[in-house]
Design an enzyme around this catalytic site. Structure first.
Site, PDB file in Angstrom:
ATOM      1  N   GLN A 129     -39.349  27.728  15.002  1.00  0.00           N
ATOM      2  CA  GLN A 129     -37.984  27.429  15.435  1.00  0.00           C
ATOM      3  C   GLN A 129     -38.049  27.123  16.935  1.00  0.00           C
ATOM      4  O   GLN A 129     -38.100  28.023  17.773  1.00  0.00           O
ATOM      5  CB  GLN A 129     -37.054  28.609  15.146  1.00  0.00           C
ATOM      6  CG  GLN A 129     -36.873  28.863  13.659  1.00  0.00           C
ATOM      7  CD  GLN A 129     -35.950  30.021  13.367  1.00  0.00           C
ATOM      8  OE1 GLN A 129     -35.413  30.652  14.284  1.00  0.00           O
ATOM      9  NE2 GLN A 129     -35.766  30.307  12.085  1.00  0.00           N
ATOM     10  N   THR A 130     -38.086  25.831  17.226  1.00  0.00           N
ATOM     11  CA  THR A 130     -38.366  25.414  18.607  1.00  0.00           C
ATOM     12  C   THR A 130     -37.305  25.880  19.600  1.00  0.00           C
ATOM     13  O   THR A 130     -37.598  26.069  20.776  1.00  0.00           O
ATOM     14  CB  THR A 130     -38.473  23.875  18.681  1.00  0.00           C
ATOM     15  OG1 THR A 130     -37.277  23.314  18.147  1.00  0.00           O
ATOM     16  CG2 THR A 130     -39.653  23.379  17.882  1.00  0.00           C
ATOM     17  N   CYS A 131     -36.079  26.038  19.108  1.00  0.00           N
ATOM     18  CA  CYS A 131     -35.014  26.439  20.047  1.00  0.00           C
ATOM     19  C   CYS A 131     -35.335  27.770  20.711  1.00  0.00           C
ATOM     20  O   CYS A 131     -35.017  27.989  21.885  1.00  0.00           O
ATOM     21  CB  CYS A 131     -33.682  26.587  19.317  1.00  0.00           C
ATOM     22  SG  CYS A 131     -33.310  25.262  18.181  1.00  0.00           S
ATOM     23  N   PHE A 132     -35.942  28.685  19.928  1.00  0.00           N
ATOM     24  CA  PHE A 132     -36.148  30.048  20.410  1.00  0.00           C
ATOM     25  C   PHE A 132     -37.627  30.413  20.545  1.00  0.00           C
ATOM     26  O   PHE A 132     -37.954  31.565  20.808  1.00  0.00           O
ATOM     27  CB  PHE A 132     -35.452  31.036  19.462  1.00  0.00           C
ATOM     28  CG  PHE A 132     -34.005  30.715  19.208  1.00  0.00           C
ATOM     29  CD1 PHE A 132     -33.055  30.919  20.197  1.00  0.00           C
ATOM     30  CD2 PHE A 132     -33.601  30.165  17.997  1.00  0.00           C
ATOM     31  CE1 PHE A 132     -31.720  30.609  19.972  1.00  0.00           C
ATOM     32  CE2 PHE A 132     -32.269  29.850  17.767  1.00  0.00           C
ATOM     33  CZ  PHE A 132     -31.326  30.072  18.762  1.00  0.00           C
TER      34      PHE A 132
END
Length: 1021
Positions: free
Chosen positions: A987-990
């Site tokens: 999950q690239t956002c986090f």
């Protein structure tokens, strides 16, 4: 004992009336009354003062203007002349230590530093406050009574005094500017402070007929007044006949002047090595130059054989003495008067046409121990050493007899350090501490001495009130002279300035003083700062920074302004450091204490508010705003300010819409301040460019919210936007797309000289770059550092060309490094170059102009300018226009080019060990879990390319944020539905890695590599 010679027609030799009938050759001089020996002589045009060792003064010669100072009985008329020396009764209560004569006036200084004057006063030369024709009796000059005067000197109609505190005062005639007070100042009947010499530690003052000199302790000569015969020694280009303020004589700066003597219209100086230089009028041969062609400016008297120890100028002749050989030499003549029909109009006039130098021969004083020589218009005197002084005979020179301003020397320092509080020696030391001046610009020596002295509490207690009450209020704020401004370099070396209680009274007042300096003085001070070594420049910077930090608690007060002078001086120092090609690193100016405080958010708001009202708001009403001094921000603060500014701009837009809606009575709540961008993944670049070209400018400054058509819209915490920029830039910077050129596969990209795509695309590419930076996206755009220099209005250099094209850059460096004369034949380079598959002349007809050692720097500069500027001007300007369509130019100027580059595209400073140390573990995972241990073993065995691929998989970028690896914290988590048949997900956002449990290290390696090689698509699952 004394010696004298000359033509004393008025009795000025003091040898009696018989000796007044004609020229007198060198002979024993008069006893200075009562059989006393001579300590000092001063010669006016027709009168003489003789100073005895006991402090009494005798006078002889003409007395038409009362210049002999004789006291008269009631009804008695002053005698017209005196042929023998008689004591001046009015001075008998004083111990006189120094005398001087003008044309017809006299001055005397007593041992208490008071000055007495008498004689002619019509031009104000007596300093008594009135233009009085004459004064028969010596009177104290009240205008100098508060000072301790150590030297006086007289011109024909003006007088000059040097005080022990280093100040210079002048009075009398000013028709030629000889007072040094400025062009608009008339003649002065009372002493006036020569303020332009403030702060300069002076060794001597000297006056000629209508010109004046001051000599500093470091050997700098300042001249002013009449310059009709070039008697000031100014350079050939300066042909002014009158100079109204002290002017440093450049020709004398490097020769080591230690003594000055002046004639009517000529000047002679003595140097440290015993040489004599003369300049000015040479009509009587008084310059001693053998050549019939007079050269302008100071010239050495080459024919003098041996070092000169004593020097004196008469009105039209020069006298030198060499103590090593015992020879005395005179060159020049007496005044030349033309007498019609061979008869004199007045008795005694005929003998004035004489050659004074013929009255003494070189060996006349052989065997005599000369102490000093004195020269006048018609007569000369020599004083001799007393028996107790004979052992020092060869060590005495003209400079040794001059009283000196108080100086700080090793003897005095040791004396202060040795005293015990409460003793008589202690009281004496306290008194001398108040008088001593620390002079010169040997800052290391000053630092060492200050460190020594400030260990003694009583010395610190003396320094503090003196700094506050005298030194700082008296700083030279309008001096045009480097020496005077050296005090600004010395003060930061004194450790008392850094003590917490002193920051406000001392450092802040010093900053206020610097900010009130004249423009010229301020420029000179910046020059001085730029010449300092890093250690001393940093000392000044750290002192001011410490004072700023001490004031941070008061920042919240809306009208608080006391920090502004400190910041303004820091800005001057920053400018000086830049001129010095960055003697100090930029980080030396950073005030780290500002980072992470409430101050930054308040400051950005203050700054933007001030910009709106700057034209209508007076500076005195503006509070301190740190954003006006961005050089004090470290990189963390700059990024914080940049992000805060973006946020405030979005907030301001929302507030504007809300206000507009209220006025139009529409919905009270505005839409979210976002810029929604819906694009097709299948035709990403062209669809993106088409939609950007339709967007209003104001929308670009909102938070970007990207959605791909046909895909579910969910909460985007930045991952989709990051992916969007990754794919857009990846396609647009590809050489196949045709927007940019690459000199070789490993080099950065650059603009082509002839573009194969429409010009508008460069504008839209600039918009995209601005949007990525505005939205805090690290997107790898392989521009060189040069693009960020250009965006910040800084010139690219040869080093930038080496980055863009190593082959061309190294070739040009080789041209610069080539030192042999055969450069044209050997290198065969012309002002015609090949770039981007084109042959281009750098100058008109450049193909026929060869590069040689004289023009090679110009050739390289033009080559660099062509590559980075001229060849790409059209497309670059389009790119820049798009870039600044999104971003604020002012806020970006907070950054240095390298900083802006790293903020925009990150860096490649990988630290894989820190990457592991920063890892966070959730759920079942811990650092000791078998799967985690296998993961790190596999990861550290990967190639750098695969590790970067993993970063891209995890974070959406393979670049490191500007703040380093600490900003990337991998978070391990598991999922109950995942087995070891699944590949890891991210999950690239986090920065979350969902890692299944694997039974073997081989299985983990296989699945991890599969994930890295297929790192496309948001969520990566």
């Amino acid at each position: 004992m004394s010696y004298c010679w000359g033509a004393g027609s008025c009795g000025q030799l003091g040898l009696g009336e018989a000796a007044a009938g004609g020229p007198v050759r060198c002979r024993r001089g008069p006893e200075a009354g009562g059989g006393h020996t001579l300590l000092e002589a001063a010669c006016g045009e027709r009168h003489t003062l003789l100073l005895r060792p006991d402090g009494t003064v005798c006078s002889c010669g003409a007395n038409a203007r009362g210049q002999l100072g004789r006291r008269l009985r009631p009804g008695q008329r002053p005698p017209p002349r005196s042929y023998t020396p008689e004591q001046i009764q009015a001075l008998e209560a004083q111990i006189i230590v120094h005398v001087s004569c003008g044309k017809e006036h006299s001055l005397a200084v007593c041992n208490k530093g008071k000055v007495f004057s008498w004689g002619a006063g019509s031009e104000g030369q007596l300093g008594t406050g009135e233009f009085k024709e004459q004064s028969l009796i010596p009177k104290k000059i009240d205008g100098l009574s508060a000072l301790r005067i150590i030297q006086v000197t007289c011109g024909h109609y003006h007088s000059v005094a040097l005080a022990q505190d280093g100040r210079v005062f002048s009075w009398g005639q000013n028709t030629h500017g000889q007072l040094g007070l400025g062009k608009e100042t008339p003649s002065q009947p009372s002493p006036q402070h020569v303020t332009s010499l403030n702060g300069i530690p002076l060794a001597q003052v000297a006056a000629g007929g209508g010109h004046t000199f001051a000599l500093s302790l470091s050997g700098v000569v300042y001249g002013w007044g009449r310059n009709n015969a070039r008697q000031l020694g100014l350079n050939h280009a300066n042909t002014r006949e009158q100079v109204f303020k002290p002017y440093a004589v450049a020709a004398l700066k490097t020769i080591g002047v230690v003594y000055i003597s002046c004639g009517d219209e000529h000047t002679a100086v003595l140097t440290q090595d015993g040489s004599v230089f003369t300049f000015g009028d040479d009509s009587a041969g008084q310059l001693g130059h053998c050549s019939s062609t007079q050269m302008p400016g100071p010239q050495k008297v080459e024919w003098i054989d041996g070092p000169v120890s004593h020097l004196a100028c008469g009105s039209y002749h020069t006298l030198v003495y060499m103590s090593t050989s015992g020879q005395i030499i005179s060159f020049g003549r007496g005044p030349q008067r033309h007498i019609e029909n061979g008869t004199a109009s007045n008795p005694g006039e005929q003998i004035q046409n004489f050659d004074i130098s013929s009255l003494v021969s070189a060996n006349d004083l052989s065997g005599v121990q000369v102490k000093m020589i004195f020269a006048g218009t018609y007569v000369n005197f020599v004083s001799t050493l007393q028996s107790q002084d004979l052992e020092y005979a060869h060590g005495i020179s003209s400079t040794d007899t001059l009283p000196k301003i108080s100086r700080l020397d090793r003897t005095l320092i040791d004396k202060w350090l040795a005293v015990t509080a409460g003793t008589d020696e202690f009281q004496e030391a306290k008194s001398s501490a108040l008088e001593a001046n620390c002079i010169g610009v040997d800052l290391q020596k000053a630092r060492d001495v200050f460190d020594e002295l400030t260990k003694k509490e009583w010395i610190v207690n003396q320094i503090n009130p003196y700094l506050l009450a005298d030194l700082i209020p008296g700083l030279p704020l309008r001096s045009p002279h480097h020496e005077a401004l050296s005090i600004f370099l010395l003060l930061p070396e004194c450790s008392v300035m850094y003590k917490e209680p002193n920051l406000e009274p001392f450092v802040m007042r010093l900053a206020q003083a610097i900010n009130t300096m004249s423009d010229r003085s301020s420029d000179i001070l910046e020059e001085c700062w730029s010449s300092l070594s890093a250690s001393f420049l940093d000392n000044v910077v750290q002192m001011l920074k410490k004072a700023v930090v001490s004031q941070l608690p008061y920042y919240a007060f809306p009208r608080y302004q006391d920090t502004k002078p400190l910041l303004e001086v820091l800005e001057k120092l920053y400018r000086a450091n830049r001129k010095a090609n960055y003697t100090l690193q930029l980080s030396s100016f950073y005030i780290d204490e500002i980072s992470g405080t409430f101050i930054l958010s308040n400051d950005v708001w203050r700054w933007r508010s001030w910009q709106v009202t700057a034209n209508s708001c007076h500076e005195d009403h503006v509070p301190v705003i740190f954003c006006r001094f961005p050089f004090i921000f470290n990189l963390v603060s700059k990024i914080h300010v940049f992000h805060l500014d973006s946020f405030f701009m979005q907030e301001a837009e929302a507030q504007f819409i809300l206000t507009q809606n209220e006025r139009l009575r529409e919905s009270e709540l505005p839409a979210l301040p976002v810029f929604p961008l819906l694009v097709k993944r299948s035709n990403l670049v062209e669809d993106t460019l088409r939609k950007l070209s339709l967007v209003e400018d104001s929308v670009l400054k909102k938070q970007l919210l990207v959605q791909f058509e046909g895909e579910l819209m969910g909460l985007d915490a930045g991952g989709v936007t990051l992916e969007f920029f990754l794919y857009v830039f990846e396609e647009m910077v590809n050489p196949q797309y045709g927007m940019f050129i690459y000199c070789d596969p490993a080099s950065p990209m650059w603009f082509p000289t002839s573009s194969s795509v429409e010009k508008k695309k460069y504008f839209l590419f600039g918009v995209l770059c601005g949007l990525s930076l505005f939205n805090r996206i690290i997107a790898f755009i392989p521009f060189p550092l040069a693009i960020f220099k250009k965006l910040l209005d800084k010139k690219p250099s040869l080093e930038d060309l080496k980055e863009l094209s190593p082959v061309v850059g190294k070739s040009l460096q080789a041209v610069l490094d080539y030192e042999y004369d055969d450069i044209e034949e050997n290198l065969q380079i012309h002002y015609c170059v090949s770039w981007d598959n084109k042959e281009v002349d750098l100058i008109p007809d450049g193909s026929s102009i060869a590069v040689n050692n004289k023009n090679k720097k110009d050739f390289v500069n033009k080559y660099v300018d062509y590559v980075f500027n001229k060849s790409v001007e059209v497309v670059y300007e389009e790119f820049k226009r798009g870039f600044y369509k999104v971003l604020d130019r002012e806020i970006l100027r907070f950054f240095q080019p390298q900083e802006l580059m790293e903020v925009a595209i990150g860096n490649a400073n990988y630290d894989w060990n820190k990457f592991e140390q920063n890892a966070v573990y959730w759920g079942m995972y811990t650092p000791s879990h078998p799967t985690i241990k296998m993961f790190w073993k596999v990861f550290h065995e990967l190639t750098v390319a695969k590790k970067k691929g993993f970063l891209l998989f995890l974070t959406g970028s393979d670049r490191i944020p500007v703040m380093g690896m600490d900003c990337i914290k991998i978070k391990f988590n598991s999922h109950v539905s995942m087995s070891e048949d699944h590949i890891p997900e991210a999950q690239t956002c986090f920065h979350i890695l969902i890692l299944p449990q694997y039974s073997t290290i081989e299985r983990l390696r296989e699945k991890l590599l599969l994930a890295i090689d297929n790192n496309r698509g948001f969520g990566k699952n």
